[in-house]
Design an enzyme around this catalytic site. Structure first.
Site: not given
Lengths: 301, 301
Positions: B64, B268
């Site tokens: 990611d 995040h």
């Protein structure tokens, strides 16, 4: 047989253009064919259940056909997948995926099998009782295979009134469906085709991308129901097609007519063109039954 | 100093959630920080000119944060880039990118420089006359660095009327801007601070993702203007933060207050939560000036 086009453009993903990826539903299988960057998001948009994908077929290792693979494999892991996954693609695909797992210290919690391809001849690479998958060797700048998906001929259908009239024991029905002659309750042999008829014609789909015009593939894809053949360029850019080992829409149509397919699907368009209609027109001058793939479109055959 | 949030979610890209990537504009640089899958499309959506990106900083090799890198590098090639590109990231990043180039037989036509990081101490990794970039060693499941971007103190500003009154020759103006005392036309020494004033305070930005709560970073990021600190979880899932080596919003705020930063940016986020407000509220109980990053948002400081 249902085909979902997740992406059909060449080179690079853009805001509205996804690179190559398709999902083929055939006999309860959900085959993912190529996996450009962003494929996992396209799968979500199409509401395709990740767990139904058990086989992924990668044509070649150019980014617009496989940069989404490692992310998809990684997402399967994060979603705690347990189902086995089989990946078919050129030699090297295992190394590049496992290197990324190693660097991330993130190994799959499901079984991941790589089937690396190296042959330059068509091979049977998957088979069960309903479906076969064969490679279609293509000619591109690097080692590339298309894939041929074929339903197997299913059971014959019983003509129930004829079967009953012929006085055949139920225990023999399965043999009849398999095409055998049987002996009835009176000891007489009953010819299979007097009490059954053929099941539906098996369907077939050939995926051919990326490739330059290559007549050698015609015998392999002969008479398929649906042929997807790349058409990166129009004839006006035939010199670019030659240089980059891609095809024009006209060349795709020439393959379609020689292979006597039912339907030709075009795709892998260069984004240099304003619209897609010119691709269809150019192909239809050679072969009538042409459809354009577009991101988000589905086809049922 | 302008920060564009291309993606701010953890784990996997989804239809509306992109994984980590940011662009920091600072003193004419356009620094790309992390590069999750789909970053190149996000760059297009933000209308950021690809050629302005000359430096990419990758925090760690979880998907990611870097699965979009190879696609971006490949797209730069397809767009016939000529500008040099520098990639900073953990050891291994060069191998994984070059392996994919090798398999695709597609090498860049521009100069691509990898700066692989292995140190567990903060290092100066980039410097020119206006900006410095330092690593911020973080603690995550694999080797991870945050990055500290600092403007250098610029020239002092001349107080023109004072300079003229002091009878200083124009030839000395540059020395004055650099902070030196000079001798005027009458042979007298003029103290620099009587005719100049300090230029604007240099700005600084610290990017800290992914990491568990780690007070060791406080001295490195002390007094920065803007701190981005990951907040994958809320306190209710502190046990998950501990297990996965991530932080909660409260922990991010505790770092912010100890480091005496001006603004804390959160991001995040795990997609398990319905909205983002709870992150802000939790952090604001500890530290007042909190902003939420969101995909597509830009901040100017």
């Amino acid at each position: 047989m249902k085909l979902s086009i997740l992406g059909c453009y060449s080179a690079t993903p853009r805001a509205l253009n996804n690179t190559t990826s398709q999902v083929l539903e055939i006999k309860n299988h959900m085959f993912l064919i190529d996996c450009g960057e962003g494929t996992q998001v396209q799968l979500r948009k199409h509401k395709i259940k990740f767990n139904r994908i058990k086989h992924i077929f990668i044509s070649h290792l150019h980014g617009d056909h496989f940069f989404g693979l490692v992310g998809l494999i990684s997402t399967f892991r994060l979603l705690t997948r347990e189902t086995d996954l089989h990946v078919y693609g050129p030699k090297g695909i295992k190394e590049v995926v496992t290197l990324q797992m190693k660097l991330a210290d993130s190994w799959t919690n499901y079984n991941l099998y790589f089937h690396e391809l190296t042959s330059k001849k068509s091979e049977l690479i998957f088979e069960d009782d309903k479906v076969e998958v064969h490679t279609i060797p293509l000619k591109h700048r690097i080692y590339t295979n298309g894939y041929l998906f074929k339903e197997k001929q299913g059971d014959r259908k019983l003509n129930i009134s004829a079967v009953e009239e012929a006085n055949i024991n139920v225990a023999y029905y399965r043999k009849l469906k398999q095409g055998f002659d049987v002996v009835n309750e009176d000891g007489l042999t009953i010819k299979n085709d007097t009490v059954t008829q053929a099941g539906p014609k098996p369907k077939s789909y050939a995926f051919c991308s990326d490739t330059m015009y290559k007549e050698d593939i015609v015998p392999i894809i002969k008479n398929v129901d649906v042929l997807y053949h790349e058409s990166t360029f129009l004839e006006q850019h035939a010199h670019l097609a030659g240089k980059t080992k891609h095809s024009t829409a006209k060349e795709a149509a020439r393959i379609a007519i020689q292979a006597n397919v039912d339907t030709l699907l075009l795709g892998h368009y260069s984004t240099r063109y304003d619209g897609l209609n010119a691709f269809k027109q150019e192909a239809q001058a050679v072969f009538k039954n042409v459809e354009l793939t577009e991101d988000g479109k589905t086809f049922e055959f």
